[in-house]
Write an enzyme that holds these catalytic residues in place. Structure first.
Site, PDB file in Angstrom:
ATOM      1  N   ARG A  85       0.882  -1.174   0.000  1.00 45.01           N
ATOM      2  CA  ARG A  85       0.000   0.000   0.000  1.00 45.01           C
ATOM      3  C   ARG A  85       0.911   1.213   0.000  1.00 45.01           C
ATOM      4  O   ARG A  85       1.825   1.313   0.820  1.00 45.01           O
ATOM      5  CB  ARG A  85      -0.896  -0.021   1.239  1.00 45.01           C
ATOM      6  CG  ARG A  85      -1.754   1.217   1.465  1.00 45.01           C
ATOM      7  CD  ARG A  85      -2.796   1.348   0.366  1.00 45.01           C
ATOM      8  NE  ARG A  85      -3.864   2.243   0.730  1.00 45.01           N
ATOM      9  CZ  ARG A  85      -3.812   3.559   0.660  1.00 45.01           C
ATOM     10  NH1 ARG A  85      -2.712   4.158   0.263  1.00 45.01           N
ATOM     11  NH2 ARG A  85      -4.841   4.296   0.983  1.00 45.01           N
ATOM     12  N   GLU A  93     -11.780   3.935  -5.017  1.00 45.47           N
ATOM     13  CA  GLU A  93     -11.831   2.469  -4.972  1.00 45.47           C
ATOM     14  C   GLU A  93     -12.215   1.863  -6.317  1.00 45.47           C
ATOM     15  O   GLU A  93     -13.053   2.390  -7.038  1.00 45.47           O
ATOM     16  CB  GLU A  93     -12.852   2.008  -3.924  1.00 45.47           C
ATOM     17  CG  GLU A  93     -12.493   2.377  -2.491  1.00 45.47           C
ATOM     18  CD  GLU A  93     -11.223   1.727  -1.990  1.00 45.47           C
ATOM     19  OE1 GLU A  93     -10.789   0.694  -2.546  1.00 45.47           O
ATOM     20  OE2 GLU A  93     -10.648   2.245  -1.026  1.00 45.47           O
ATOM     21  N   ARG A 139      -0.971  -5.282   4.235  1.00 48.41           N
ATOM     22  CA  ARG A 139      -0.128  -4.802   3.127  1.00 48.41           C
ATOM     23  C   ARG A 139       1.080  -4.054   3.673  1.00 48.41           C
ATOM     24  O   ARG A 139       0.980  -3.334   4.663  1.00 48.41           O
ATOM     25  CB  ARG A 139      -0.934  -3.885   2.211  1.00 48.41           C
ATOM     26  CG  ARG A 139      -2.085  -4.596   1.532  1.00 48.41           C
ATOM     27  CD  ARG A 139      -2.934  -3.667   0.718  1.00 48.41           C
ATOM     28  NE  ARG A 139      -3.628  -2.735   1.602  1.00 48.41           N
ATOM     29  CZ  ARG A 139      -4.504  -1.832   1.204  1.00 48.41           C
ATOM     30  NH1 ARG A 139      -4.792  -1.718  -0.078  1.00 48.41           N
ATOM     31  NH2 ARG A 139      -5.088  -1.022   2.054  1.00 48.41           N
TER      32      ARG A 139
END
Length: 181
Positions: A85, A93, A139
């Protein structure tokens, strides 16, 4: 008086025609970008991901193996695929398991693919030693330095594909906020 009214009417028609042409271009450009995004394989994001057992060294270079969306990409390291990330940015999104695709999300994903797919990047962790290395979805949290030395996150913010994301403190926040359009 009649000539003036005709001139004004003609100017309105020309202006409307130009505006209409711009709208058609804008719409057709957006449709083309959406078609390109839909043609690309869509990544899926599980609702929970295990935290990788391995953590690449700060400053190490890796080939991008997948771009999930505008702020998430994957690399291979020591036999594992690691989802990353990007620190300090947020894009609309496109693959969230419980949200619809948001406006301009596909465009941000396409731009991220243009900048990252098939490229080698350098991972940089946040300079603050207190900054977490992994996010809530497991992440790896990193900045990405592109082959030309530029900061991927800053480029995305500067171009309007992402917004600076100061919800979670990060050391480059002033720099990212300064380039936000």
């Amino acid at each position: 008086m009649k000539k003036a009214a005709l001139a004004v009417a003609a100017a309105i028609v020309v202006s409307a025609s130009i505006f209409s042409s711009l709208q058609i271009y804008s719409i057709s450009h957006r449709v083309a970008v959406l078609e390109q995004a839909q043609a690309a394989p869509r990544a899926t994001v599980p609702t929970s991901q295990p935290v990788p057992r391995v953590e690449p060294p700060d400053g190490s270079s890796h080939a991008i193996v997948a771009v999930v969306d505008g702020d998430t990409a994957k690399i291979e390291f020591e036999g594992e695929t690691i989802s990353m990330r990007i620190i300090g940015i947020d894009t609309p999104e496109t693959v969230h398991p419980s949200r619809p695709v948001e406006s301009y999300g596909p465009e941000a994903t396409v731009r991220a693919r243009e900048l990252l797919e098939g490229k080698t990047v350098t991972l940089e962790y946040d300079a603050d030693p207190e900054h977490d290395r992994f996010g809530r979805y497991g992440r790896l949290l990193v900045y990405l330095r592109l082959e030309d030395g530029s900061d991927f996150g800053k480029l995305m913010v500067e171009a309007g594909f992402a917004r600076a994301y100061p919800k979670y403190p990060f050391s480059r926040s002033k720099e990212y906020l300064a380039v936000e359009a």
